[in-house]
Design a protein around this motif. Sequence first.
Motif, PDB file in Angstrom:
ATOM      1  N   ILE A   1      35.213  43.227  55.394  1.00  0.00           N
ATOM      2  CA  ILE A   1      35.875  43.625  54.146  1.00  0.00           C
ATOM      3  C   ILE A   1      36.951  42.612  53.769  1.00  0.00           C
ATOM      4  O   ILE A   1      37.050  42.176  52.608  1.00  0.00           O
ATOM      5  CB  ILE A   1      36.483  45.031  54.301  1.00  0.00           C
ATOM      6  N   ALA A   2      37.758  42.229  54.752  1.00  0.00           N
ATOM      7  CA  ALA A   2      38.833  41.262  54.488  1.00  0.00           C
ATOM      8  C   ALA A   2      38.270  39.918  54.034  1.00  0.00           C
ATOM      9  O   ALA A   2      38.802  39.282  53.115  1.00  0.00           O
ATOM     10  CB  ALA A   2      39.697  41.090  55.734  1.00  0.00           C
ATOM     11  N   THR A   3      37.180  39.484  54.662  1.00  0.00           N
ATOM     12  CA  THR A   3      36.572  38.200  54.300  1.00  0.00           C
ATOM     13  C   THR A   3      36.064  38.218  52.867  1.00  0.00           C
ATOM     14  O   THR A   3      36.280  37.272  52.095  1.00  0.00           O
ATOM     15  CB  THR A   3      35.417  37.875  55.264  1.00  0.00           C
ATOM     16  N   ILE A   4      35.404  39.283  52.475  1.00  0.00           N
ATOM     17  CA  ILE A   4      34.883  39.390  51.110  1.00  0.00           C
ATOM     18  C   ILE A   4      36.027  39.390  50.095  1.00  0.00           C
ATOM     19  O   ILE A   4      35.981  38.666  49.084  1.00  0.00           O
ATOM     20  CB  ILE A   4      34.044  40.676  50.965  1.00  0.00           C
ATOM     21  N   CYS A   5      37.057  40.163  50.372  1.00  0.00           N
ATOM     22  CA  CYS A   5      38.171  40.256  49.424  1.00  0.00           C
ATOM     23  C   CYS A   5      38.924  38.933  49.306  1.00  0.00           C
ATOM     24  O   CYS A   5      39.270  38.494  48.202  1.00  0.00           O
ATOM     25  CB  CYS A   5      39.121  41.372  49.847  1.00  0.00           C
ATOM     26  N   GLU A   6      39.171  38.285  50.426  1.00  0.00           N
ATOM     27  CA  GLU A   6      39.935  37.036  50.400  1.00  0.00           C
ATOM     28  C   GLU A   6      39.142  35.888  49.784  1.00  0.00           C
ATOM     29  O   GLU A   6      39.711  34.992  49.158  1.00  0.00           O
ATOM     30  CB  GLU A   6      40.362  36.674  51.825  1.00  0.00           C
ATOM     31  N   THR A   7      37.824  35.912  49.930  1.00  0.00           N
ATOM     32  CA  THR A   7      36.994  34.812  49.444  1.00  0.00           C
ATOM     33  C   THR A   7      36.640  34.956  47.964  1.00  0.00           C
ATOM     34  O   THR A   7      36.618  33.957  47.233  1.00  0.00           O
ATOM     35  CB  THR A   7      35.698  34.713  50.266  1.00  0.00           C
ATOM     36  N   TYR A   8      36.395  36.183  47.512  1.00  0.00           N
ATOM     37  CA  TYR A   8      35.864  36.356  46.159  1.00  0.00           C
ATOM     38  C   TYR A   8      36.696  37.272  45.254  1.00  0.00           C
ATOM     39  O   TYR A   8      36.494  37.251  44.037  1.00  0.00           O
ATOM     40  CB  TYR A   8      34.446  36.946  46.239  1.00  0.00           C
ATOM     41  N   LEU A   9      37.582  38.080  45.824  1.00  0.00           N
ATOM     42  CA  LEU A   9      38.253  39.118  45.035  1.00  0.00           C
ATOM     43  C   LEU A   9      39.761  39.053  45.211  1.00  0.00           C
ATOM     44  O   LEU A   9      40.444  40.076  45.279  1.00  0.00           O
ATOM     45  CB  LEU A   9      37.726  40.504  45.452  1.00  0.00           C
ATOM     46  N   GLU A  10      40.301  37.845  45.256  1.00  0.00           N
ATOM     47  CA  GLU A  10      41.715  37.646  45.568  1.00  0.00           C
ATOM     48  C   GLU A  10      42.631  38.343  44.568  1.00  0.00           C
ATOM     49  O   GLU A  10      43.680  38.872  44.937  1.00  0.00           O
ATOM     50  CB  GLU A  10      42.017  36.143  45.600  1.00  0.00           C
ATOM     51  N   ASP A  11      42.280  38.332  43.284  1.00  0.00           N
ATOM     52  CA  ASP A  11      43.181  38.871  42.269  1.00  0.00           C
ATOM     53  C   ASP A  11      42.787  40.269  41.794  1.00  0.00           C
ATOM     54  O   ASP A  11      43.209  40.716  40.734  1.00  0.00           O
ATOM     55  CB  ASP A  11      43.237  37.926  41.067  1.00  0.00           C
ATOM     56  N   VAL A  12      41.990  40.969  42.580  1.00  0.00           N
ATOM     57  CA  VAL A  12      41.571  42.323  42.222  1.00  0.00           C
ATOM     58  C   VAL A  12      42.498  43.333  42.883  1.00  0.00           C
ATOM     59  O   VAL A  12      42.926  43.147  44.022  1.00  0.00           O
ATOM     60  CB  VAL A  12      40.112  42.573  42.666  1.00  0.00           C
ATOM     61  N   ASP A  13      42.829  44.397  42.175  1.00  0.00           N
ATOM     62  CA  ASP A  13      43.681  45.460  42.713  1.00  0.00           C
ATOM     63  C   ASP A  13      42.910  46.170  43.832  1.00  0.00           C
ATOM     64  O   ASP A  13      41.962  46.915  43.585  1.00  0.00           O
ATOM     65  CB  ASP A  13      44.028  46.448  41.595  1.00  0.00           C
ATOM     66  N   ARG A  14      43.313  45.946  45.064  1.00  0.00           N
ATOM     67  CA  ARG A  14      42.575  46.488  46.209  1.00  0.00           C
ATOM     68  C   ARG A  14      42.631  48.021  46.266  1.00  0.00           C
ATOM     69  O   ARG A  14      41.655  48.661  46.651  1.00  0.00           O
ATOM     70  CB  ARG A  14      43.108  45.896  47.515  1.00  0.00           C
ATOM     71  N   GLN A  15      43.785  48.580  45.915  1.00  0.00           N
ATOM     72  CA  GLN A  15      43.892  50.038  45.952  1.00  0.00           C
ATOM     73  C   GLN A  15      42.850  50.672  45.035  1.00  0.00           C
ATOM     74  O   GLN A  15      42.121  51.589  45.420  1.00  0.00           O
ATOM     75  CB  GLN A  15      45.304  50.469  45.529  1.00  0.00           C
ATOM     76  N   ALA A  16      42.777  50.168  43.809  1.00  0.00           N
ATOM     77  CA  ALA A  16      41.817  50.715  42.843  1.00  0.00           C
ATOM     78  C   ALA A  16      40.382  50.421  43.269  1.00  0.00           C
ATOM     79  O   ALA A  16      39.501  51.284  43.170  1.00  0.00           O
ATOM     80  CB  ALA A  16      42.092  50.139  41.452  1.00  0.00           C
ATOM     81  N   LEU A  17      40.151  49.201  43.752  1.00  0.00           N
ATOM     82  CA  LEU A  17      38.809  48.810  44.164  1.00  0.00           C
ATOM     83  C   LEU A  17      38.321  49.670  45.322  1.00  0.00           C
ATOM     84  O   LEU A  17      37.188  50.171  45.310  1.00  0.00           O
ATOM     85  CB  LEU A  17      38.808  47.336  44.566  1.00  0.00           C
ATOM     86  N   PHE A  18      39.162  49.875  46.327  1.00  0.00           N
ATOM     87  CA  PHE A  18      38.748  50.649  47.492  1.00  0.00           C
ATOM     88  C   PHE A  18      38.522  52.113  47.125  1.00  0.00           C
ATOM     89  O   PHE A  18      37.640  52.771  47.680  1.00  0.00           O
ATOM     90  CB  PHE A  18      39.784  50.525  48.603  1.00  0.00           C
ATOM     91  N   ALA A  19      39.330  52.623  46.197  1.00  0.00           N
ATOM     92  CA  ALA A  19      39.135  54.007  45.756  1.00  0.00           C
ATOM     93  C   ALA A  19      37.767  54.168  45.088  1.00  0.00           C
ATOM     94  O   ALA A  19      37.075  55.172  45.293  1.00  0.00           O
ATOM     95  CB  ALA A  19      40.246  54.418  44.799  1.00  0.00           C
ATOM     96  N   ARG A  20      37.356  53.161  44.315  1.00  0.00           N
ATOM     97  CA  ARG A  20      36.088  53.243  43.590  1.00  0.00           C
ATOM     98  C   ARG A  20      34.880  52.970  44.488  1.00  0.00           C
ATOM     99  O   ARG A  20      33.792  53.480  44.228  1.00  0.00           O
ATOM    100  CB  ARG A  20      36.093  52.257  42.421  1.00  0.00           C
ATOM    101  N   THR A  21      35.049  52.170  45.507  1.00  0.00           N
ATOM    102  CA  THR A  21      33.915  51.827  46.365  1.00  0.00           C
ATOM    103  C   THR A  21      33.777  52.746  47.572  1.00  0.00           C
ATOM    104  O   THR A  21      32.892  52.549  48.403  1.00  0.00           O
ATOM    105  CB  THR A  21      34.041  50.371  46.865  1.00  0.00           C
ATOM    106  N   GLY A  22      34.637  53.734  47.695  1.00  0.00           N
ATOM    107  CA  GLY A  22      34.551  54.634  48.838  1.00  0.00           C
ATOM    108  C   GLY A  22      35.201  54.091  50.086  1.00  0.00           C
ATOM    109  O   GLY A  22      34.911  54.554  51.191  1.00  0.00           O
TER     110      GLY A  22
END
Length: 409
Positions: free
Chosen positions: A225-246
Motif C-alpha cells: 500500500i505504501a509503495t503504491i501511494c508513494e509512487t503514484y498517488l503522492e498528492d492524493v488525500d489518503r484519508q479520503a482514498l482509504f475510506a473509499r477503497t475499504g
Amino acid sequence: MGLGDIRYDHVIAATEEFRRLGRDTFLQTYGFGRARSYEIVLDGLRYDSKAIAGVAHGYATGDFLRAADFSGGAATVARCLRELGFVVETGEPSRDRAALLACLRKLKVSRGPGTPAPSRHQPLSLLWAISRAADERPRLTPWPTFRDEVGPLLVEFGLPNAKATPEYPFWHLQGSGLWEVRGIPAELTKKMPNTRTFNEHHPQAGFTAETADLLRDPVTRLDAIATICETYLEDVDRQALFARTGLSGYTTAGGLLNPSGEESGGAAMDEHGRATGPAPRREATRSVIVRDEALARKVKELEDNRCQICGTTLRHLNRPYSQAAHIRGLGSPHHGPDELQNLLCLCANCHVLFDGLEIYVDSDGLVRGTRGDRAPRPLRRDPRHPVDEAHIAYHRTLCDLHARTPGAG
C-alpha cells in the motif's frame, strides 16, 4: 481438520517441544517436511507453521495431525495462528516481498496527452484489490463487480479530466506480472477485448495466486500500500482514498473511534434544550479481541505506570494509572500479536496520539511528531522490557503513509 480447537497455550506447548527435540527430530516424529512458505516467529526463533499447528491440535484434542491431514493450504494455517496472536512470516520474506514491491514500482501506466503525470487507473485498482485481500474476499472478481466498484473510484481519484475506463486496468494489469484475467477465449486475447466482449463473456480478474499469498501477510500488505501511494498517488488525500477503497483500517494504528462515524441521536430535549430522560440504549452484539490482561499488567509494572513517551505518571481513584498500548494493532487489518514485545506503557494522551499516527518512534529510538511539530525525545525503555523493532517499523510505516498527505504538514 479442526484448527478451531487450537488455543494459544497449545501452540506454545508445541513450540516448546520443537525446541526440546530440535527441528529435524520434531518434523520427523510428526510426519512433516520443512516449511516452504509460512513460519511462526517467536522470541527470535522460527518454527514450521503446519507442523506446529498439527502438534498443537494434538495437545488440544489428542489427535495429532500429519501433513496429509491438512485440507487447507499453508495460508489457512497461517491465518489461524495469526488470529491466536502469533507472528507468521513467509520463509523467505525479504526476497518475495522485494520482488512484489519492485513490480509495483514499475507498473506500465499510461500518460495522457499534455500531462507528464502517470495514469492512476492501475494504482487505484490495485488498492481496491488489496482491500479485498485484507478482507479475505475471493481473489478473482467478476467484470461487472470490478466495473461498478472501480469505475466510480477512478472518477473520484483519477487525474483531472481523465476518462474513467475500468476496462483498461482490468485487462492491462496483467502486464505487472501480479494480475491475471480468466474467462476470455484464447482467440480473443491477441489484443485487448472491448467492453462488449467483457459483458458477453463475464471474465474474472485479480491477483495471481502467488501474489495473493504474499499479500496475506499484514507487513507485506502495508508495504505494498505504501509503495503504491508513494509512487503514484503522492498528492492524493489518503484519508479520503482509504475510506473509499475499504482501507480505512490503515488510518489508525489501533481501534480509535471515528467521531464523524458515530451514530447520531440522543435523549429527547425540552424547549430549553435540556434532556427529558436518560440517554437511549440499543442492543448490540459484538465480536471483540480477548487481550491477555496479565501482559498488560506486566508492561505497566515494568515501566512503573510511567508513560514511556512523555514520562507522565497519572493517578486515578488514588492509584497509579497507565494504559498498555499495542504498537501494531491486534485487529484487522494489522493483526499484531498480543505479546510483551508489542506493548508500550503510555498515558491516555500519548496513547491517543500514537494510535492516531500523530507520533512515531524513529530508527534511533526517538519519538517524533508526524507533522514535524514536536521536539524529539527518546522512548524510555526498561532493560527488562523487550520491544520488537519490527513492530516499531510497522507503526512508523503507517505514520509515514499519512505524513505527507495534503494538509498534513
